[in-house]
Design a protein around this motif. Structure first.
Motif, PDB file in Angstrom:
ATOM      1  N   PRO A 160       0.798  -1.234   0.000  1.00 53.99           N
ATOM      2  CA  PRO A 160       0.000   0.000   0.000  1.00 53.99           C
ATOM      3  C   PRO A 160       0.826   1.277   0.000  1.00 53.99           C
ATOM      4  CG  PRO A 160      -0.064  -1.065   2.154  1.00 53.99           C
ATOM      5  CD  PRO A 160       0.593  -2.035   1.224  1.00 53.99           C
ATOM      6  N   ASP A 161       2.090   1.202   0.435  1.00 50.86           N
ATOM      7  CA  ASP A 161       2.916   2.414   0.522  1.00 50.86           C
ATOM      8  C   ASP A 161       3.856   2.577  -0.663  1.00 50.86           C
ATOM      9  OD1 ASP A 161       1.804   3.032   3.031  1.00 50.86           O
ATOM     10  OD2 ASP A 161       3.232   1.706   4.049  1.00 50.86           O
ATOM     11  N   ASP A 162       3.776   1.689  -1.634  1.00 49.30           N
ATOM     12  CA  ASP A 162       4.681   1.780  -2.782  1.00 49.30           C
ATOM     13  C   ASP A 162       4.205   2.875  -3.735  1.00 49.30           C
ATOM     14  OD1 ASP A 162       6.974   0.047  -4.234  1.00 49.30           O
ATOM     15  OD2 ASP A 162       5.564   0.831  -5.718  1.00 49.30           O
ATOM     16  N   GLU A 163       5.018   3.907  -3.908  1.00 51.43           N
ATOM     17  CA  GLU A 163       4.617   5.064  -4.707  1.00 51.43           C
ATOM     18  C   GLU A 163       4.522   4.727  -6.194  1.00 51.43           C
ATOM     19  OE1 GLU A 163       3.361   8.500  -6.233  1.00 51.43           O
ATOM     20  OE2 GLU A 163       3.318   7.913  -4.117  1.00 51.43           O
ATOM     21  N   ALA A 164       5.412   3.847  -6.684  1.00 44.78           N
ATOM     22  CA  ALA A 164       5.373   3.490  -8.101  1.00 44.78           C
ATOM     23  C   ALA A 164       4.069   2.781  -8.450  1.00 44.78           C
ATOM     24  CB  ALA A 164       6.567   2.620  -8.458  1.00 44.78           C
ATOM     25  N   LEU A 165       3.601   1.885  -7.584  1.00 45.98           N
ATOM     26  CA  LEU A 165       2.320   1.217  -7.806  1.00 45.98           C
ATOM     27  C   LEU A 165       1.160   2.196  -7.725  1.00 45.98           C
ATOM     28  CD1 LEU A 165       2.633  -2.179  -5.877  1.00 45.98           C
ATOM     29  CD2 LEU A 165       2.224  -1.886  -8.326  1.00 45.98           C
ATOM     30  N   ALA A 166       1.201   3.086  -6.733  1.00 47.78           N
ATOM     31  CA  ALA A 166       0.138   4.078  -6.593  1.00 47.78           C
ATOM     32  C   ALA A 166       0.083   4.981  -7.817  1.00 47.78           C
ATOM     33  CB  ALA A 166       0.353   4.906  -5.322  1.00 47.78           C
ATOM     34  N   SER A 167       1.261   5.360  -8.334  1.00 48.37           N
ATOM     35  CA  SER A 167       1.326   6.208  -9.520  1.00 48.37           C
ATOM     36  C   SER A 167       0.772   5.487 -10.745  1.00 48.37           C
ATOM     37  CB  SER A 167       2.774   6.638  -9.766  1.00 48.37           C
ATOM     38  OG  SER A 167       2.885   7.404 -10.946  1.00 48.37           O
ATOM     39  N   LEU A 168       1.084   4.183 -10.854  1.00 46.58           N
ATOM     40  CA  LEU A 168       0.560   3.388 -11.967  1.00 46.58           C
ATOM     41  C   LEU A 168      -0.965   3.348 -11.928  1.00 46.58           C
ATOM     42  CD1 LEU A 168       1.081   1.356 -14.322  1.00 46.58           C
ATOM     43  CD2 LEU A 168       1.060  -0.452 -12.580  1.00 46.58           C
ATOM     44  N   GLU A 169      -1.526   3.086 -10.757  1.00 45.35           N
ATOM     45  CA  GLU A 169      -2.987   3.058 -10.628  1.00 45.35           C
ATOM     46  C   GLU A 169      -3.603   4.394 -10.999  1.00 45.35           C
ATOM     47  OE1 GLU A 169      -6.175   3.227  -7.022  1.00 45.35           O
ATOM     48  OE2 GLU A 169      -4.475   1.880  -6.724  1.00 45.35           O
ATOM     49  N   ARG A 170      -3.041   5.483 -10.477  1.00 50.19           N
ATOM     50  CA  ARG A 170      -3.591   6.815 -10.760  1.00 50.19           C
ATOM     51  C   ARG A 170      -3.550   7.127 -12.248  1.00 50.19           C
ATOM     52  NH1 ARG A 170      -0.582   8.318  -6.042  1.00 50.19           N
ATOM     53  NH2 ARG A 170       1.091   9.104  -7.390  1.00 50.19           N
ATOM     54  N   GLU A 171      -2.430   6.809 -12.882  1.00 49.97           N
ATOM     55  CA  GLU A 171      -2.283   7.151 -14.297  1.00 49.97           C
ATOM     56  C   GLU A 171      -3.275   6.383 -15.168  1.00 49.97           C
ATOM     57  OE1 GLU A 171       1.195   7.591 -17.699  1.00 49.97           O
ATOM     58  OE2 GLU A 171       1.734   7.171 -15.620  1.00 49.97           O
ATOM     59  N   ILE A 172      -3.441   5.095 -14.907  1.00 45.12           N
ATOM     60  CA  ILE A 172      -4.376   4.300 -15.710  1.00 45.12           C
ATOM     61  C   ILE A 172      -5.800   4.799 -15.541  1.00 45.12           C
ATOM     62  CG2 ILE A 172      -5.412   2.004 -15.923  1.00 45.12           C
ATOM     63  CD1 ILE A 172      -2.620   0.851 -15.275  1.00 45.12           C
ATOM     64  N   LEU A 173      -6.214   5.040 -14.311  1.00 46.28           N
ATOM     65  CA  LEU A 173      -7.592   5.463 -14.049  1.00 46.28           C
ATOM     66  C   LEU A 173      -7.840   6.888 -14.538  1.00 46.28           C
ATOM     67  CD1 LEU A 173      -8.216   3.921 -10.513  1.00 46.28           C
ATOM     68  CD2 LEU A 173      -8.639   2.938 -12.780  1.00 46.28           C
ATOM     69  N   ALA A 174      -6.815   7.728 -14.513  1.00 49.96           N
ATOM     70  CA  ALA A 174      -6.985   9.097 -14.987  1.00 49.96           C
ATOM     71  C   ALA A 174      -7.112   9.160 -16.507  1.00 49.96           C
ATOM     72  CB  ALA A 174      -5.811   9.959 -14.530  1.00 49.96           C
TER      73      ALA A 174
END
Length: 279
Positions: free
Chosen positions: A201-215
């Motif tokens: 949950p704290d991995d920024e690269a994974l969070a960024s990947l999720e945000r970019e795809i959904l955006a």
């Protein structure tokens, strides 16, 4: 020398704007085969905006906005893919971050780089030994950090350290090349991202990947809201229709492996139906 806004660094040229830096970096970059349909042509060195946008996994308009210096919510994942496509060193990568989003990168080393993920000669030899089956390695955020020659033939974008999920979920050609795109590929892939996010949950690269795809995709947001969870694709049988197969549909069995030395690396081998690993 000092960057605008008091953000300094000896490796960042004083007074140069982001558009100036990007144009200079793009013009020095080595031209690569980034188009599956472009005819061979005589050209100068450097990359066009369209070529660089494809390598970075974004639209030409989105990259053009950055090169014009227009402010936007540029993700770390995008900036790191851009750094990789341009062949930037770490000081140049930091300069890109500072001018694009006003702060240095979270990690001193690009998360998608082979150095960050632990790619080495032994692992590369393992990939090469899987020929003629395509094989590749991704990091935790599905950045492709290693591959063999058959994989590069099947998926030319991967040899530019592309991102497996961004290509599969956002690239227009993926819908044609991945047979039964939504049911067999897109929804399981989104489920894998959800599972990885729950694990890290704290991995920024994974969070960024999720945000970019959904955006960037309303369709991805709709599938994401189904809240499906998938752990991995090991053993799955899926179908492809790639340009290198000249219109022939190919079935592949996915072999997905984890290395004992790191739970942040994934090794994938695509076994064409009727063909064994190492055959």
């Amino acid at each position: 020398m000092e960057l605008p806004g008091g953000l300094g660094g000896n490796d960042a040229p004083d007074g140069e704007s982001l558009p100036e830096l990007l144009r200079s970096w793009r013009n020095r970059a080595y031209p690569r085969e980034v188009s599956e349909t472009a005819a061979p042509r005589r050209r100068r060195s450097g990359l066009t905006q369209r070529e660089l946008a494809r390598l970075a996994g974004v639209s030409e308009r989105w990259y053009g906005n950055l090169e014009r210096g227009e402010p936007a919510e540029y993700s770390e994942g995008f900036l790191d893919r851009l750094s990789s496509a341009l062949g930037l060193g770490e000081a140049e990568r930091s300069a890109l971050y500072l001018r694009a989003i006003g702060r240095p990168p979270t990690s001193a080393v690009a998360p998608g780089s082979a150095a960050a993920a632990g790619m080495d000669l032994t692992l590369q030899q393992f990939l090469d030994n899987q020929a003629p089956n395509p094989a590749f390695v991704t990091d935790l955020a599905w950045n492709v950090i290693g591959w063999n020659d058959p994989l590069r033939e099947w998926f030319p974008w991967a040899a530019q350290q592309g991102n497996q999920m961004l290509w599969a979920l956002l690239a227009p050609q993926a819908r044609k090349q991945l047979v039964d795109w939504e049911g067999s590929w897109a929804r399981p892939y989104l489920g894998q991202i959800r599972y990885a996010r729950a694990q890290h949950p704290d991995d920024e690269a994974l969070a960024s990947l999720e945000r970019e795809i959904l955006a960037r995709s309303a369709e991805a947001r709709k599938m994401w809201n189904l809240r499906e969870v998938h752990e991995h694709a090991d053993g799955d049988l899926r179908r492809l229709r790639l340009p290198c197969h000249r219109g022939r549909e190919v079935s592949v069995r996915i072999v997905a492996l984890r290395l004992m030395r790191s739970d942040r690396l994934r090794v994938n081998v695509l076994m064409e139906s009727g063909r064994a690993v190492g055959a």
